[in-house]
Each structure stands twice: as structure tokens, then as C-alpha cells.
Design a protein around this motif. Structure first.
Motif, PDB file in Angstrom:
ATOM      1  N   VAL A  71       0.835  -1.202   0.000  1.00 25.97           N
ATOM      2  CA  VAL A  71       0.000   0.000   0.000  1.00 25.97           C
ATOM      3  C   VAL A  71       0.874   1.258   0.000  1.00 25.97           C
ATOM      4  O   VAL A  71       0.661   2.193  -0.781  1.00 25.97           O
ATOM      5  CB  VAL A  71      -0.951   0.004   1.208  1.00 25.97           C
ATOM      6  N   LEU A  72       1.903   1.246   0.846  1.00 21.88           N
ATOM      7  CA  LEU A  72       2.792   2.409   0.932  1.00 21.88           C
ATOM      8  C   LEU A  72       3.426   2.696  -0.429  1.00 21.88           C
ATOM      9  O   LEU A  72       3.395   3.832  -0.925  1.00 21.88           O
ATOM     10  CB  LEU A  72       3.882   2.177   1.984  1.00 21.88           C
ATOM     11  N   VAL A  73       3.986   1.655  -1.049  1.00 20.10           N
ATOM     12  CA  VAL A  73       4.642   1.817  -2.345  1.00 20.10           C
ATOM     13  C   VAL A  73       3.640   2.296  -3.393  1.00 20.10           C
ATOM     14  O   VAL A  73       3.927   3.200  -4.188  1.00 20.10           O
ATOM     15  CB  VAL A  73       5.302   0.484  -2.764  1.00 20.10           C
ATOM     16  N   LEU A  74       2.439   1.734  -3.364  1.00 20.58           N
ATOM     17  CA  LEU A  74       1.428   2.097  -4.354  1.00 20.58           C
ATOM     18  C   LEU A  74       0.965   3.538  -4.216  1.00 20.58           C
ATOM     19  O   LEU A  74       0.569   4.167  -5.190  1.00 20.58           O
ATOM     20  CB  LEU A  74       0.213   1.169  -4.242  1.00 20.58           C
ATOM     21  N   VAL A  75       0.994   4.060  -3.001  1.00 19.74           N
ATOM     22  CA  VAL A  75       0.577   5.449  -2.814  1.00 19.74           C
ATOM     23  C   VAL A  75       1.750   6.393  -3.038  1.00 19.74           C
ATOM     24  O   VAL A  75       1.651   7.381  -3.772  1.00 19.74           O
ATOM     25  CB  VAL A  75      -0.005   5.670  -1.395  1.00 19.74           C
ATOM     26  N   ALA A  76       2.899   6.057  -2.422  1.00 15.86           N
ATOM     27  CA  ALA A  76       4.009   7.011  -2.410  1.00 15.86           C
ATOM     28  C   ALA A  76       4.665   7.185  -3.779  1.00 15.86           C
ATOM     29  O   ALA A  76       4.826   8.319  -4.245  1.00 15.86           O
ATOM     30  CB  ALA A  76       5.046   6.576  -1.374  1.00 15.86           C
ATOM     31  N   LEU A  77       5.010   6.088  -4.436  1.00 16.24           N
ATOM     32  CA  LEU A  77       5.781   6.238  -5.676  1.00 16.24           C
ATOM     33  C   LEU A  77       5.031   7.006  -6.774  1.00 16.24           C
ATOM     34  O   LEU A  77       5.585   7.939  -7.346  1.00 16.24           O
ATOM     35  CB  LEU A  77       6.258   4.871  -6.175  1.00 16.24           C
ATOM     36  N   PRO A  78       3.768   6.669  -7.076  1.00 13.71           N
ATOM     37  CA  PRO A  78       3.067   7.465  -8.086  1.00 13.71           C
ATOM     38  C   PRO A  78       2.953   8.940  -7.681  1.00 13.71           C
ATOM     39  O   PRO A  78       2.927   9.830  -8.537  1.00 13.71           O
ATOM     40  CB  PRO A  78       1.667   6.816  -8.152  1.00 13.71           C
ATOM     41  N   LEU A  79       2.927   9.181  -6.380  1.00 14.06           N
ATOM     42  CA  LEU A  79       2.854  10.554  -5.900  1.00 14.06           C
ATOM     43  C   LEU A  79       4.155  11.306  -6.211  1.00 14.06           C
ATOM     44  O   LEU A  79       4.132  12.448  -6.681  1.00 14.06           O
ATOM     45  CB  LEU A  79       2.616  10.522  -4.393  1.00 14.06           C
ATOM     46  N   TRP A  80       5.279  10.656  -5.935  1.00 15.30           N
ATOM     47  CA  TRP A  80       6.571  11.266  -6.276  1.00 15.30           C
ATOM     48  C   TRP A  80       6.660  11.488  -7.770  1.00 15.30           C
ATOM     49  O   TRP A  80       7.175  12.505  -8.237  1.00 15.30           O
ATOM     50  CB  TRP A  80       7.730  10.375  -5.807  1.00 15.30           C
ATOM     51  N   HIS A  81       6.154  10.537  -8.518  1.00 14.40           N
ATOM     52  CA  HIS A  81       6.136  10.656  -9.973  1.00 14.40           C
ATOM     53  C   HIS A  81       5.355  11.907 -10.392  1.00 14.40           C
ATOM     54  O   HIS A  81       5.834  12.754 -11.125  1.00 14.40           O
ATOM     55  CB  HIS A  81       5.491   9.406 -10.581  1.00 14.40           C
ATOM     56  N   THR A  82       4.144  12.013  -9.855  1.00 18.18           N
ATOM     57  CA  THR A  82       3.255  13.109 -10.224  1.00 18.18           C
ATOM     58  C   THR A  82       3.858  14.473  -9.883  1.00 18.18           C
ATOM     59  O   THR A  82       3.872  15.381 -10.713  1.00 18.18           O
ATOM     60  CB  THR A  82       1.919  12.971  -9.471  1.00 18.18           C
ATOM     61  N   LEU A  83       4.376  14.588  -8.667  1.00 19.42           N
ATOM     62  CA  LEU A  83       4.860  15.905  -8.248  1.00 19.42           C
ATOM     63  C   LEU A  83       6.142  16.295  -8.957  1.00 19.42           C
ATOM     64  O   LEU A  83       6.382  17.468  -9.220  1.00 19.42           O
ATOM     65  CB  LEU A  83       4.969  15.969  -6.739  1.00 19.42           C
ATOM     66  N   HIS A  84       6.966  15.291  -9.292  1.00 18.73           N
ATOM     67  CA  HIS A  84       8.155  15.565 -10.096  1.00 18.73           C
ATOM     68  C   HIS A  84       7.724  16.142 -11.442  1.00 18.73           C
ATOM     69  O   HIS A  84       8.273  17.137 -11.917  1.00 18.73           O
ATOM     70  CB  HIS A  84       8.928  14.260 -10.299  1.00 18.73           C
ATOM     71  N   ARG A  85       6.701  15.522 -12.032  1.00 21.83           N
ATOM     72  CA  ARG A  85       6.206  15.958 -13.329  1.00 21.83           C
ATOM     73  C   ARG A  85       5.615  17.372 -13.237  1.00 21.83           C
ATOM     74  O   ARG A  85       5.829  18.222 -14.093  1.00 21.83           O
ATOM     75  CB  ARG A  85       5.161  14.954 -13.826  1.00 21.83           C
ATOM     76  N   ILE A  86       4.871  17.616 -12.145  1.00 20.87           N
ATOM     77  CA  ILE A  86       4.285  18.950 -11.960  1.00 20.87           C
ATOM     78  C   ILE A  86       5.382  19.997 -11.817  1.00 20.87           C
ATOM     79  O   ILE A  86       5.347  21.061 -12.442  1.00 20.87           O
ATOM     80  CB  ILE A  86       3.348  18.966 -10.728  1.00 20.87           C
ATOM     81  N   PHE A  87       6.397  19.658 -11.014  1.00 19.91           N
ATOM     82  CA  PHE A  87       7.516  20.582 -10.804  1.00 19.91           C
ATOM     83  C   PHE A  87       8.161  20.948 -12.137  1.00 19.91           C
ATOM     84  O   PHE A  87       8.446  22.117 -12.414  1.00 19.91           O
ATOM     85  CB  PHE A  87       8.539  19.948  -9.856  1.00 19.91           C
ATOM     86  N   HIS A  88       8.382  19.939 -12.993  1.00 21.13           N
ATOM     87  CA  HIS A  88       9.007  20.225 -14.282  1.00 21.13           C
ATOM     88  C   HIS A  88       8.035  20.910 -15.239  1.00 21.13           C
ATOM     89  O   HIS A  88       8.456  21.709 -16.080  1.00 21.13           O
ATOM     90  CB  HIS A  88       9.584  18.950 -14.890  1.00 21.13           C
ATOM     91  N   ALA A  89       6.755  20.601 -15.107  1.00 22.89           N
ATOM     92  CA  ALA A  89       5.768  21.254 -15.972  1.00 22.89           C
ATOM     93  C   ALA A  89       5.725  22.756 -15.675  1.00 22.89           C
ATOM     94  O   ALA A  89       5.556  23.567 -16.581  1.00 22.89           O
ATOM     95  CB  ALA A  89       4.392  20.631 -15.770  1.00 22.89           C
ATOM     96  N   LEU A  90       5.915  23.127 -14.420  1.00 21.18           N
ATOM     97  CA  LEU A  90       5.930  24.550 -14.069  1.00 21.18           C
ATOM     98  C   LEU A  90       7.068  25.258 -14.811  1.00 21.18           C
ATOM     99  O   LEU A  90       6.910  26.369 -15.311  1.00 21.18           O
ATOM    100  CB  LEU A  90       6.108  24.719 -12.553  1.00 21.18           C
ATOM    101  N   HIS A  91       8.205  24.567 -14.890  1.00 20.47           N
ATOM    102  CA  HIS A  91       9.337  25.117 -15.637  1.00 20.47           C
ATOM    103  C   HIS A  91       8.984  25.215 -17.125  1.00 20.47           C
ATOM    104  O   HIS A  91       9.258  26.220 -17.776  1.00 20.47           O
ATOM    105  CB  HIS A  91      10.557  24.223 -15.417  1.00 20.47           C
ATOM    106  N   ASP A  92       8.355  24.136 -17.649  1.00 23.32           N
ATOM    107  CA  ASP A  92       7.996  24.114 -19.064  1.00 23.32           C
ATOM    108  C   ASP A  92       7.017  25.234 -19.405  1.00 23.32           C
ATOM    109  O   ASP A  92       7.025  25.756 -20.521  1.00 23.32           O
ATOM    110  CB  ASP A  92       7.373  22.769 -19.443  1.00 23.32           C
ATOM    111  N   LEU A  93       6.174  25.599 -18.448  1.00 27.26           N
ATOM    112  CA  LEU A  93       5.216  26.680 -18.683  1.00 27.26           C
ATOM    113  C   LEU A  93       5.879  28.048 -18.537  1.00 27.26           C
ATOM    114  O   LEU A  93       5.244  29.074 -18.734  1.00 27.26           O
ATOM    115  CB  LEU A  93       4.041  26.570 -17.703  1.00 27.26           C
ATOM    116  N   GLY A  94       7.156  28.025 -18.183  1.00 26.30           N
ATOM    117  CA  GLY A  94       7.898  29.273 -18.104  1.00 26.30           C
ATOM    118  C   GLY A  94       7.671  30.045 -16.816  1.00 26.30           C
ATOM    119  O   GLY A  94       7.880  31.257 -16.771  1.00 26.30           O
ATOM    120  N   ILE A  95       7.213  29.347 -15.766  1.00 23.42           N
ATOM    121  CA  ILE A  95       7.034  30.032 -14.481  1.00 23.42           C
ATOM    122  C   ILE A  95       8.364  30.033 -13.751  1.00 23.42           C
ATOM    123  O   ILE A  95       8.768  29.042 -13.138  1.00 23.42           O
ATOM    124  CB  ILE A  95       5.932  29.342 -13.658  1.00 23.42           C
ATOM    125  N   LYS A  96       9.067  31.145 -13.900  1.00 26.54           N
ATOM    126  CA  LYS A  96      10.443  31.181 -13.428  1.00 26.54           C
ATOM    127  C   LYS A  96      10.545  31.554 -11.961  1.00 26.54           C
ATOM    128  O   LYS A  96      11.535  31.257 -11.305  1.00 26.54           O
ATOM    129  CB  LYS A  96      11.241  32.200 -14.259  1.00 26.54           C
TER     130      LYS A  96
END
Ligand code: SF4
Ligand code: FES
Lengths: 125, 250
Positions: A71-96
Motif C-alpha cells: 500500500v505504501l509503495v502504491l501510494v508514495a511512488l506514483p505521488l513522487w512521480h506526479t509531483l516531479h512531473r508537476i515541478f518540471h511542468a511549471l518550468h515548461d510553462l515558463g514560471i520562473k
């Protein structure tokens, strides 16, 4: 003009986050469709017996040490995945502005929720 | 039979005359086997001799004729009118680079990056700090060893991948596709001993970690280099390096 002195190179800590991102991505890609299939289609359509998915069975699964880790792995890892992607998407959108804050908030959230789930699971174990 | 024509819009910029780039429209006789580069040469010879563009080999090997064709990075000598006719063609200088004049861009940053990664074989040194002497014979390599880097050695430094890369577009500090692919090319060569030096460039934020695996570089590459794959391979190497570094601090 050629610079003569050797540049200083700063090692990035990205491998840590990239590793979590990759692992989470694998899980999300392979397991989410299966989970949606089971909980969203097979059970409602009555193909899988609902009885196996009642609170008691799931609870007893989550209170074994291996169930809890799954359960821990199933919740935590996709979450890290998602937030990493969001963090980089903010850069891609040019939010400096406030890149370091964006980083703290993104990974901080993933970390906080991971710890939260971890403690919850420890409590019911 | 009347001669078919094709319309070509070209983004022009002459720094001494123009405040900003503008589009000039040309109409030229259409020919199925005519390349975009030949079309440009036709325009320069017959319609407007002031137009500037780079070219040399006419056969996709010198890498100098890169430009945007309808918004897609292409080699002028490897793109043909027949793939666009009867629609019109819009030509612009390579994206993500400053315009020097008309279709010519300033490539200095790209060249600097290529130089920085030490794009040559750094040979192994023996105990006395000497490299193998010519008289000791050639370095031998098996077909398998060559296969590990051959694809990445096909790069002609055309810069199309930089024009395609959204990360380079956002921040030119990013080392970028071709330079990173070139690192993979040398690091994966069995004759090379320069990996450690190049991994310092790889492992920076501006190294492989500036890449978010969009993959457009590999789509536009005219030589099938697949820089995106090279970068992913280097990300794995950099991660291994990172793990080792945690246990064995220098
Ligand atoms: S990797 Fe491909 S697109 Fe990039 S510079 Fe080399 S040949 Fe051109
Ligand atoms: S003219 Fe040499 S690559 Fe096109």
C-alpha cells in the motif's frame, strides 16, 4: 574567446528524484490500468466477486507487513512521480519565479504524504 | 503544358536595414525533384540576390543548411518541394538561435558546447602516464564494441535538434541534444578513457538533467542519431555515478 581555466561543475541531485519518478511512472503505467479494470469494471460488472473486496478483507491485507508495504509503495511512488512531473511542468510553462519554493512545495508534498501514509499504516499494523 | 509554380515565404532580416524580421513572398517554378536548398539557390540566382542562407555539400553531410520548413527543423538539401506542393512553403531561420541575417543563425553557443564536451578520443595512460605509441599498433575494436557508439557518431552538427528542443528554447544553459549524444558517443567507445571528465558535464543540472525526455530531437534528426536515447542512457550512467559517489565521497 577561449576560456583557459577549467569550469567548475556542480553535480545535480536529480538522480534521486528521477529514480523515484521512474519507479512511480512504471507503477502508474502498469498497475493503474489493472486497478481501474478491477475496481472500475470487473467488480461493478460482477465478473469479480465483490465479497473479496469488502472492508474486512482489505483491512486484514493492509495490516500484514507485506500488505502495508505494498500500500505504501502504491501510494508514495506514483505521488513522487506526479509531483516531479508537476515541478518540471511549471518550468515548461515558463514560471520562473520561486523555483526553489516550487521545489520545496512539490517534493515536500510528496514527502509529507508518504510519511503520513507510512504512519497511518504503522498505527493499524 | 503550363509550368506549375510554388509559393515560398521567407523570413528576412537584414540587421543594417530592418528593425525586425519580415516575410518576403517568392513564386518559383515547381519541380518535383527540387530540394528546398535548390529553391533558395533559384531565388538567389533569379529573383533576389540579397538573400542569405548557409549551405555547402548539398547531400546531408556538412550540416550547414538547417532551417525551419513550415515550423519544422529540416536540412534544406534533404527536404523536397514535392512533399509540400501545391501548398506553400514557409522558410524561417532555425528556432532557438539568434538570427544573424535572413536564414543564417548565430551558432556560437552550439559550437561552444560541442567543444566543451571534449569530442575526441582521450586515450588510456599507462603507469608512466604515457599513452600507447603509434608503433605499438592500432587500437582494436570488435563489431560489438563499435555498435555501442556507432549510431551516436553519425551526427553532422546541423543543430536541428537544438531548434527542436523546448528545453534549450527555455534555457540555453542546457547542454542540449547533440552535445550530450556526442558525450555518449565517446564515453561508450572502448578506446576512450575520458568518461570521468565528461561525466562532470553530464551530471550537472544543465547536463542530462535539463532534459525532460520530450524526444522531438530524435524525430527531427536527419541522421538517425537519436539523441534522446543517448541522453536517457547517460541519465542512467549519471544515476549510477551518483549512487557510487554517495558511498565513496571524493
Ligand atoms: S544529433 Fe542529429 S539533429 Fe542533432 S546536430 Fe546531430 S545530426 Fe543534427
Ligand atoms: S548542404 Fe550540407 S547538409 Fe545540407
Amino acid at each position: 574567446m577561449l576560456e583557459n581555466k577549467e569550469k567548475t561543475y556542480t553535480r545535480s541531485h536529480e538522480p534521486v528524484f528521477w529514480g523515484l519518478f521512474g519507479a512511480g511512472g512504471m507503477l502508474t503505467a502498469f498497475l493503474t490500468p489493472v486497478m481501474i479494470l478491477i475496481t472500475g469494471l470487473l467488480i461493478p460488472l460482477g465478473i469479480i466477486d465483490k465479497g473479496n473486496f469488502n472492508y474486512q478483507t482489505i483491512h486484514s491485507f493492509a495490516t500484514t507487513w507485506y500488505g502495508a508495504s505494498i500500500v505504501l509503495v502504491l501510494v508514495a511512488l506514483p505521488l513522487w512521480h506526479t509531483l516531479h512531473r508537476i515541478f518540471h511542468a511549471l518550468h515548461d510553462l515558463g514560471i520562473k519565479r520561486g523555483r526553489d519554493w516550487q521545489q520545496v512545495l512539490s517534493y515536500g508534498f510528496a514527502f509529507a504524504v508518504s510519511v503520513f501514509v507510512f504512519t497511518l499504516l504503522l498505527q493499524i499494523l | 503544358m503550363s509550368q506549375k509554380i510554388i509559393e515560398i515565404d521567407i523570413l528576412r532580416y537584414r540587421p543594417e536595414l530592418d528593425d525586425e524580421p519580415f516575410t518576403q513572398v517568392f513564386e518559383i517554378p515547381y519541380n518535383a525533384d527540387m530540394s528546398i536548398l535548390e529553391a533558395l539557390q533559384y531565388i538567389k540566382d533569379h529573383l533576389d540576390s540579397t538573400i542569405s542562407f548557409r549551405w555547402s555539400c548539398r547531400m546531408a553531410i556538412c550540416g550547414s543548411c538547417g532551417l525551419m520548413v513550415n515550423g519544422v527543423p529540416k536540412l534544406g538539401c534533404k527536404a523536397f518541394l514535392r512533399d509540400y506542393h501545391p501548398k506553400k512553403i514557409t522558410l524561417e531561420p532555425l528556432a532557438n538561435f539568434p538570427i544573424e541575417r535572413d536564414l543564417v543563425v548565430v551558432m556560437d553557443d552550439f559550437i561552444k558546447k560541442l567543444e566543451e564536451i571534449k569530442p575526441y578520443i582521450i586515450p588510456v595512460k599507462n603507469e608512466e602516464g604515457k599513452t600507447k605509441c603509434l608503433s605499438d599498433g592500432a587500437y582494436q575494436q570488435t563489431p560489438e564494441q563499435m555498435e555501442k557508439y556507432k549510431q551516436f557518431s553519425m551526427c553532422i552538427n546541423c543543430g536541428l535538434c537544438y531548434a527542436a528542443c523546448p528545453q534549450y528554447g527555455l534555457d540555453t544553459k542546457f547542454t542540449g541534444p547533440a552535445a550530450l549524444a556526442l558525450i555518449a558517443r565517446y564515453n561508450r567507445d572502448s578506446r576512450d578513457a575520458g568518461s570521468a571528465e565528461r561525466m562532470k558535464i553530464v551530471s550537472q543540472e544543465e547536463g542530462v538533467w535539463g532534459c525532460t525526455f520530450v524526444g522531438y530531437c530524435s524525430v527531427v534528426c536527419p541522421k538517425g542519431v537519436d539523441p534522446a536515447a543517448a541522453i536517457q542512457l547517460l541519465k542512467v550512467e549519471s544515476s549510477k555515478d551518483y549512487l557510487i559517489g554517495m558511498f565513496k565521497p571524493e
